[in-house]
Write a protein that holds these residues in place. Sequence first.
Motif, PDB file in Angstrom:
ATOM      1  N   VAL A 128      16.573  20.704  25.286  1.00 10.61           N
ATOM      2  CA  VAL A 128      16.672  20.495  26.731  1.00 10.61           C
ATOM      3  C   VAL A 128      17.951  19.725  27.029  1.00 10.61           C
ATOM      4  O   VAL A 128      18.776  20.149  27.809  1.00 10.61           O
ATOM      5  CB  VAL A 128      15.446  19.719  27.279  1.00 10.61           C
ATOM      6  CG1 VAL A 128      15.594  19.466  28.758  1.00 10.61           C
ATOM      7  CG2 VAL A 128      14.176  20.481  26.984  1.00 10.61           C
ATOM      8  N   GLU A 129      18.103  18.574  26.381  1.00  4.92           N
ATOM      9  CA  GLU A 129      19.305  17.774  26.548  1.00  4.92           C
ATOM     10  C   GLU A 129      20.163  17.895  25.302  1.00  4.92           C
ATOM     11  O   GLU A 129      19.698  18.292  24.245  1.00  4.92           O
ATOM     12  CB  GLU A 129      18.972  16.290  26.748  1.00  4.92           C
ATOM     13  CG  GLU A 129      18.128  16.004  27.942  1.00  4.92           C
ATOM     14  CD  GLU A 129      16.698  15.669  27.565  1.00  4.92           C
ATOM     15  OE1 GLU A 129      15.970  15.282  28.481  1.00  4.92           O
ATOM     16  OE2 GLU A 129      16.312  15.793  26.408  1.00  4.92           O
ATOM     17  N   GLY A 131      13.544  12.323  28.005  1.00  4.53           N
ATOM     18  CA  GLY A 131      13.193  13.635  28.544  1.00  4.53           C
ATOM     19  C   GLY A 131      11.750  14.011  28.292  1.00  4.53           C
ATOM     20  O   GLY A 131      10.884  13.167  28.051  1.00  4.53           O
ATOM     21  N   LYS A 170      20.477   3.660  25.861  1.00  8.39           N
ATOM     22  CA  LYS A 170      20.905   5.038  25.632  1.00  8.39           C
ATOM     23  C   LYS A 170      20.573   5.527  24.230  1.00  8.39           C
ATOM     24  O   LYS A 170      20.989   6.599  23.833  1.00  8.39           O
ATOM     25  CB  LYS A 170      22.393   5.174  25.917  1.00  8.39           C
ATOM     26  CG  LYS A 170      22.697   4.974  27.385  1.00  8.39           C
ATOM     27  CD  LYS A 170      24.129   5.249  27.696  1.00  8.39           C
ATOM     28  CE  LYS A 170      24.369   5.057  29.183  1.00  8.39           C
ATOM     29  NZ  LYS A 170      25.706   5.418  29.576  1.00  8.39           N
ATOM     30  N   ASP A 219      15.324  26.520  22.297  1.00  6.23           N
ATOM     31  CA  ASP A 219      16.711  26.739  22.668  1.00  6.23           C
ATOM     32  C   ASP A 219      16.976  28.230  22.586  1.00  6.23           C
ATOM     33  O   ASP A 219      16.922  28.807  21.508  1.00  6.23           O
ATOM     34  CB  ASP A 219      17.622  25.953  21.733  1.00  6.23           C
ATOM     35  CG  ASP A 219      19.051  25.901  22.222  1.00  6.23           C
ATOM     36  OD1 ASP A 219      19.406  26.678  23.128  1.00  6.23           O
ATOM     37  OD2 ASP A 219      19.811  25.084  21.702  1.00  6.23           O
ATOM     38  N   ASP A 260      15.731   9.024  23.953  1.00  5.20           N
ATOM     39  CA  ASP A 260      15.642  10.234  24.761  1.00  5.20           C
ATOM     40  C   ASP A 260      14.486  10.043  25.729  1.00  5.20           C
ATOM     41  O   ASP A 260      13.361   9.826  25.321  1.00  5.20           O
ATOM     42  CB  ASP A 260      15.396  11.433  23.831  1.00  5.20           C
ATOM     43  CG  ASP A 260      15.074  12.708  24.580  1.00  5.20           C
ATOM     44  OD1 ASP A 260      15.370  12.790  25.780  1.00  5.20           O
ATOM     45  OD2 ASP A 260      14.542  13.632  23.955  1.00  5.20           O
ATOM     46  N   ASP A 262      21.143  18.332  19.590  1.00  5.60           N
ATOM     47  CA  ASP A 262      20.616  19.239  20.606  1.00  5.60           C
ATOM     48  C   ASP A 262      19.106  19.263  20.445  1.00  5.60           C
ATOM     49  O   ASP A 262      18.596  19.715  19.432  1.00  5.60           O
ATOM     50  CB  ASP A 262      21.205  20.635  20.417  1.00  5.60           C
ATOM     51  CG  ASP A 262      20.672  21.656  21.405  1.00  5.60           C
ATOM     52  OD1 ASP A 262      19.911  21.278  22.317  1.00  5.60           O
ATOM     53  OD2 ASP A 262      21.010  22.834  21.260  1.00  5.60           O
ATOM     54  N   TYR A 309      23.329  15.590  23.162  1.00  5.55           N
ATOM     55  CA  TYR A 309      23.945  14.277  23.035  1.00  5.55           C
ATOM     56  C   TYR A 309      25.201  14.413  22.195  1.00  5.55           C
ATOM     57  O   TYR A 309      25.221  15.136  21.197  1.00  5.55           O
ATOM     58  CB  TYR A 309      22.984  13.287  22.367  1.00  5.55           C
ATOM     59  CG  TYR A 309      21.673  13.210  23.102  1.00  5.55           C
ATOM     60  CD1 TYR A 309      21.518  12.352  24.184  1.00  5.55           C
ATOM     61  CD2 TYR A 309      20.602  14.025  22.744  1.00  5.55           C
ATOM     62  CE1 TYR A 309      20.326  12.299  24.884  1.00  5.55           C
ATOM     63  CE2 TYR A 309      19.405  13.976  23.438  1.00  5.55           C
ATOM     64  CZ  TYR A 309      19.273  13.119  24.510  1.00  5.55           C
ATOM     65  OH  TYR A 309      18.096  13.069  25.191  1.00  5.55           O
TER      66      TYR A 309
END
Length: 100
Positions: free
Chosen positions: A59-60, A30, A25, A98, A28, A56, A62
């Motif tokens: 897209v994802e 993505g 984890k 974003d 990333d 940020d 955390y």
Amino acid sequence: MTIRKLALMLCAGALLAGCEIGPDKSIDRGIDSDDLSTMKAGIWVDPNGCDHWIIDDGVEGYLSQRLDKYGKPVCSGIAPPTIATGDFKGGATSIIGDPL
């Protein structure tokens, strides 16, 4: 050994056999895959006043609780509750961006 104990041991063994180590984890996976340690994190303060690391990438997102070396929450008072501070959008991807 009783049949009951034997049955319990077999069930426990079967359950543990299905366990596996989860995915890493810290990476990333993505669109713009990258190691999270290369992204800029900010701090979000929860309603109780305790800190959480926030990243940020467009897209994802955390989020993880900020803990001291003993595993206790850090409540630094860096910002009012429910406010995020710092350059946590610094890891944002240039492909999508974003909108906020």
